[in-house]
Write an enzyme that holds these catalytic residues in place. Structure first.
Site, PDB file in Angstrom:
ATOM      1  N   CYS A  38       0.833  -1.213   0.000  1.00 49.77           N
ATOM      2  CA  CYS A  38       0.000   0.000   0.000  1.00 49.77           C
ATOM      3  C   CYS A  38       0.867   1.262   0.000  1.00 49.77           C
ATOM      4  CB  CYS A  38      -0.979  -0.034   1.169  1.00 49.77           C
ATOM      5  SG  CYS A  38      -2.326   1.135   0.982  1.00 49.77           S
TER       6      CYS A  38
ATOM      7  N   HIS B 111      -3.105  -5.320   1.456  1.00 50.62           N
ATOM      8  CA  HIS B 111      -2.392  -5.598   2.714  1.00 50.62           C
ATOM      9  C   HIS B 111      -2.358  -7.082   3.043  1.00 50.62           C
ATOM     10  CE1 HIS B 111      -2.057  -1.379   3.883  1.00 50.62           C
ATOM     11  NE2 HIS B 111      -3.287  -1.219   3.425  1.00 50.62           N
TER      12      HIS B 111
ATOM     13  N   GLU C 231      -0.536  -8.425   5.029  1.00 55.54           N
ATOM     14  CA  GLU C 231      -0.253  -8.521   6.470  1.00 55.54           C
ATOM     15  C   GLU C 231      -1.517  -8.467   7.320  1.00 55.54           C
ATOM     16  OE1 GLU C 231       0.321  -5.994   4.524  1.00 55.54           O
ATOM     17  OE2 GLU C 231       0.013  -4.062   5.512  1.00 55.54           O
TER      18      GLU C 231
END
Lengths: 296, 198
Positions: free
Chosen positions: B82, B173, B175
């Site tokens: 991002c 994302h 993560e």
């Protein structure tokens, strides 16, 4: 928990995650918003008057005018937050229609409902709420808040209440982790919070949403203090634009906030800053002048 | 002799902790990076999500930007998600300072709109059979992909995961999901570069 699997919830908490390690600055117009962004602020909070002025001028403090908020949204590329009065779900509906990125259901404004907070699950825009202790924090999360911040004492420039609230929350979470499972029901009752959230915190030792600090942060060292006490990011309200050199102070607080564990960096940030906001000693305030006691 | 790998996570602002959690789950040693000199001890660097304008502030001065820019050529891969992807891109409209300019793509910031347009979507990924869950938060969009750039993931017909040499770039994302596919791919890249160096 089922709530945590919900896509809406994940996207809301996701934005809160992106703001971690940052400084969110109160601004009252597009020019201030531009200064905040250029100084490295990770978001701005649009409001009509900063808390120090609300305190001084009195009167009913309401949601900022949509015109000002829109001008700010058009000026900066970082997320724009705005405040609604506690329990004023219609103001929140207006802000959602305006497409702000985050809504702060805030004790800084005059409460619209002395019993109930907004049902934040009904909104697609994420909410942040203030709290003074773990019970308040968990009640707000149960209502759908995607971020928690300490209340501190807004507009005072006195960090003592933000410290008190952060220590209360972090300390209570630590104590929960050593309780036996069968003790958590009584604890949930004492906290006035849902059992499953209390169990989650007991297991993880932290809140299920980002935990930020607000209410009285005025200097780079204040920022370093609350970060070392466990805050994952900070809100600075009156502290910047009520100081003698807002641009320089904003940059300095951003610098100290990122390097909060490095005293040399905080020293560097603290040098030659001009005057901090004068501030008010919270102990000299009357009970009825306190903003933090609003909301339950 | 096999040396243990250590991955740096740029921790100026943003969701660096979410990346560290994934690395913990994968049993990889990591360190937060806040200054140029801290880069010396790591074999790779992750640039997390957050606000690109904020992170850029800290890359000014002290040779921080140049130190990161040199990593890929030293066999130390970079992975940006991002805002991190924005920093890696060569062409970004409206960015107040130059980024790292390492990947030949054009990126548009906040291209989906505001937070209301953030969403969990799913898309195609060359690294995985079946759909990959992708979390987009005030996400950027890749508008142009250079000839040296390989597209490894797409969502709704647009590239969202690309790689050029030692640089991996995701507009979403990874993560923030339980799926570690992309991080494992990145760590594999780091491992390959390490063996080449020995």
């Amino acid at each position: 928990m089922k709530l945590f699997q919900d896509e809406q919830w994940r996207v809301k908490v996701g934005l809160a995650e992106m703001l971690k390690g940052g400084v969110i600055m109160d601004v009252t117009n597009a020019e201030q918003a531009r200064i905040a962004e250029q100084a490295g602020g990770c978001a701005v909070m649009a409001l009509e008057r900063v808390p120090a002025d609300i305190r001084k001028e009195g009167g009913v403090a309401r949601m900022a005018s949509p015109k000002i908020i829109r001008e700010i949204m058009q000026t900066v590329t970082i997320p724009v937050m705005a405040k609604v009065r506690i329990g004023h779900f219609a103001e929140a509906q207006v802000l959602e229609a305006l497409e702000v990125d985050f809504i702060d259901e805030s004790e800084v404004l005059t409460p619209a409902d002395e019993e109930n907070h907004v049902n934040k699950k009904l909104f697609r825009v994420p909410f942040v709420c203030g709290c003074r202790n773990l019970g308040e924090a968990l009640r707000r999360i149960a209502e759908g808040a995607a971020m928690i911040r300490t209340k501190g004492e807004a507009g005072s420039g006195d960090v003592v209440e933000a410290v008190r609230h952060m220590r209360a929350i972090v300390g209570h979470m630590k104590r929960l982790t050593v309780l036996a499972k069968e003790e958590l029901m009584q604890e949930a009752k004492r906290l006035g919070a849902p059992l499953e959230l209390v169990e989650w915190v007991a297991e993880h030792g932290k809140l299920p949403v980002p935990n930020f600090s607000a209410g009285g942060i005025a200097t780079p060292a204040d920022a370093a203090l609350v970060r070392q006490l466990g805050a994952e990011a900070i809100f600075v309200g009156s502290g910047i634009f009520k100081s003698s050199d807002p641009e320089r102070r904003a940059r300095a607080i951003v610098h100290a906030n990122t390097h909060y564990n490095d005293p040399k960096a905080v020293l560097e940030a603290s040098a030659d800053l001009g005057e901090a906001m004068k501030g008010l000693d919270v102990r000299q305030l009357d009970e009825k002048e306190l903003l933090q006691t609003r909301g339950r | 002799m096999k040396r243990k790998m250590k991955v740096g996570v740029l921790a100026l602002q943003g969701d660096f902790e979410a990346h560290a959690r994934v690395l913990d789950r994968l049993g990889v040693e990591w360190a937060y990076i806040r200054r140029a000199e801290e880069l010396r001890g790591v074999d790779a660097l992750i640039l997390p999500g957050g606000e690109s304008t904020t992170s850029l502030k800290f890359l000014e001065g002290d040779g921080f930007r140049e130190a990161i820019r040199r990593l890929p050529a030293q066999g130390k891969p970079l992975f940006g998600t991002c805002a991190g992807a924005i920093l890696l891109a060569q062409e970004v409209a409206g960015l107040p300072q130059p980024g790292l300019g390492l990947v030949d793509v054009a990126i548009e910031r906040n291209a989906y709109g505001r937070q209301l347009d953030s969403a969990v979507r799913s898309g195609w990924c060359a690294l995985k059979e079946g759909e990959l869950e992708m979390v987009f938060i005030r996400a950027p969009r890749i508008r142009r992909v250079g000839p040296q750039v390989e597209v490894l993931g797409e969502c709704e017909g647009e590239p969202v995961l690309v790689q050029q040499g030692n640089c991996l770039l995701a507009t979403f994302h990874p993560e923030l999901t339980d799926d570690t596919t992309i991080h494992r791919h990145f760590l594999e890249l780091v491992r390959m570069r390490q063996t080449e160096k020995v």
